[in-house]
Write an enzyme that holds these catalytic residues in place. Structure first.
Site, PDB file in Angstrom:
ATOM      1  CE  LYS A  44      -3.503   2.799   0.834  1.00  0.00           C
ATOM      2  NZ  LYS A  44      -4.366   3.168  -0.278  1.00  0.00           N
ATOM      3  CB  SER A  45       0.561   4.628  -1.441  1.00  0.00           C
ATOM      4  OG  SER A  45       0.510   4.300  -2.797  1.00  0.00           O
ATOM      5  CG  ASN A  68     -10.159   3.717  -3.549  1.00  0.00           C
ATOM      6  OD1 ASN A  68      -9.531   4.457  -2.791  1.00  0.00           O
ATOM      7  ND2 ASN A  68      -9.790   3.519  -4.803  1.00  0.00           N
ATOM      8  CB  SER A  69     -12.713   7.972  -0.826  1.00  0.00           C
ATOM      9  OG  SER A  69     -12.004   9.114  -0.398  1.00  0.00           O
ATOM     10  CG  ASN A 122       0.362   6.868  -5.615  1.00  0.00           C
ATOM     11  OD1 ASN A 122      -0.032   7.533  -6.579  1.00  0.00           O
ATOM     12  ND2 ASN A 122      -0.485   6.271  -4.781  1.00  0.00           N
ATOM     13  CB  CYS A 125      -3.369   9.520  -4.277  1.00  0.00           C
ATOM     14  SG  CYS A 125      -4.884   9.177  -3.342  1.00  0.00           S
ATOM     15  CE  LYS A 160      -1.651   2.520  -9.508  1.00  0.00           C
ATOM     16  NZ  LYS A 160      -2.086   1.530  -8.541  1.00  0.00           N
ATOM     17  N   GLY A 217     -11.280  -1.059 -11.998  1.00  0.00           N
ATOM     18  CA  GLY A 217     -11.982  -2.227 -12.523  1.00  0.00           C
ATOM     19  C   GLY A 217     -12.379  -2.079 -13.979  1.00  0.00           C
ATOM     20  N   GLY A 267      -6.146  -5.290  -9.290  1.00  0.00           N
ATOM     21  CA  GLY A 267      -6.705  -4.499  -8.203  1.00  0.00           C
ATOM     22  C   GLY A 267      -8.112  -4.950  -7.827  1.00  0.00           C
ATOM     23  CB  THR A 268     -11.438  -3.985  -9.194  1.00  0.00           C
ATOM     24  OG1 THR A 268     -11.179  -2.580  -9.153  1.00  0.00           O
ATOM     25  CG2 THR A 268     -12.912  -4.237  -8.888  1.00  0.00           C
TER      26      THR A 268
END
Ligand code: RRO
Length: 312
Positions: A44-45, A68-69, A122, A125, A160, A217, A267-268
């Site tokens: 995770k970042s 997501n948030s 990253n 975000c 990223k 996704g 990811g999703t």
């Protein structure tokens, strides 16, 4: 058959997790390390201090597409620096989110003897900096960020990227990247500021920021795939590409590699299905490759053909 390389680092398979998905705790990272179908372990970042993240519910999906948030929930960089991964590459995602915080983290990985093989920076975000926009959308700030980061860090790193849309953006970003020579870029982070609504409850599906969040996704697959292709045609093999966005089966993975990806992140679909997805994608990708008479990824990587089929 599925091995790949990012710079000098070898991955046993070309499939691994997207940052943020089931990779926040030490236990989750160990699970990824112990899964033979996972080609690298990505965290995770991280930020300087541990963060709880945004209030729940902060993630929602309908199997295919997610929002997501999460708000950068993570253990803080020191915890990720202590994780030991010895059987495959270990990549630490660095958020910052401020440049000074990013530099604090990066200097730690430069100075300390950790098991980290590479950083994935990253600057993309979607859930922060609503007033200034993402760093990687601002040419001047992005260049300055990479100048300061590369001054402080001599190890292998990738970036990223957010999704881009227009030729001039791909050209500008390529110019910047050519000056700083990351080993890889990952295309792409989630699409900023989407909205899912639950018609039964008449509420947004996630709570933070009035329901707005990053979309991942199936819905973003054509966009992320196009980003891989756009950069592939500009990089001339000098920067490796990792595809990320809506990969839920081996056919998706095959398409990303045809577009030019060296590796792919899940990811999703990983969030929804759990660990078994890596085995499924690896097994089925080998079957597809055998069907096309390909023995290794480089037999078809980037070899997307022009469509000369005639409509009848
Ligand atoms: O934690 C998040 O809210 C988050 C991050 Br740092 C990111 O890079 N991408 C995303 O979709 N969510």
């Amino acid at each position: 058959m599925l091995t790949t390389t990012l710079g000098t680092v070898e991955l046993p398979t070309c499939v691994f997790n997207a940052s943020g998905v089931r990779c926040t705790t030490v236990e989750e990272l160990n699970t990824l390390a112990n899964n033979p179908y996972v080609g690298a372990v990505l965290t995770k970042s991280c930020t300087v201090k541990p963060r709880k993240g945004n209030p729940e519910p902060r993630y929602y999906d309908n199997q295919m597409t997610s929002i997501n948030s999460n708000g950068l929930c993570n253990l803080g960089y020191k915890a990720y620096g202590s994780v030991q991964v010895s059987n495959k590459p270990y990549i630490v995602s660095v958020a910052g989110p401020s440049l000074n915080d990013a530099l604090t983290i990066i200097r730690h990985f430069e100075a300390e003897d950790t098991s980290c093989d590479a950083l994935e920076l990253n600057p993309s975000c979607p859930n922060l900096s609503q007033n200034s926009g993402q760093l990687a959308y601002n040419k001047k700030n992005f260049r300055e960020y990479l100048r300061r980061v590369t001054e402080a860090y001599t190890g292998m790193y990738g970036i990223k990227l957010p999704p881009y849309w227009f030729d001039y953006q791909f050209d500008n970003v390529t110019d910047i990247l050519n000056d700083f020579k990351p080993t890889f870029v990952t295309c792409c982070n989630s699409l900023p500021n989407g909205l899912f609504i639950d018609s039964e409850t008449e509420t947004s599906c996630i709570r933070p920021r009035n329901g707005f969040g990053g979309i991942g996704g199936h819905a973003i697959k054509p966009i992320a795939l196009a980003n891989v292709r756009q950069f592939y045609s500009r990089f001339h093999g000098k920067i490796a590409l990792i595809g990320c966005g809506g990969i839920s089966c081996a056919k998706d993975a095959f398409e990303y590699i045809l577009a030019g990806a060296d590796a792919i992140q899940i990811g999703t679909k990983f969030m929804y299905s759990g660990d078994q997805v890596f085995r499924e994608i690896c097994d089925d990708l080998q079957t597809i490759m055998t069907g096309h008479d390909y023995k290794k990824l480089s037999d078809f990587r980037g070899q997307l053909k022009e469509n000369k089929l005639i409509n009848k």
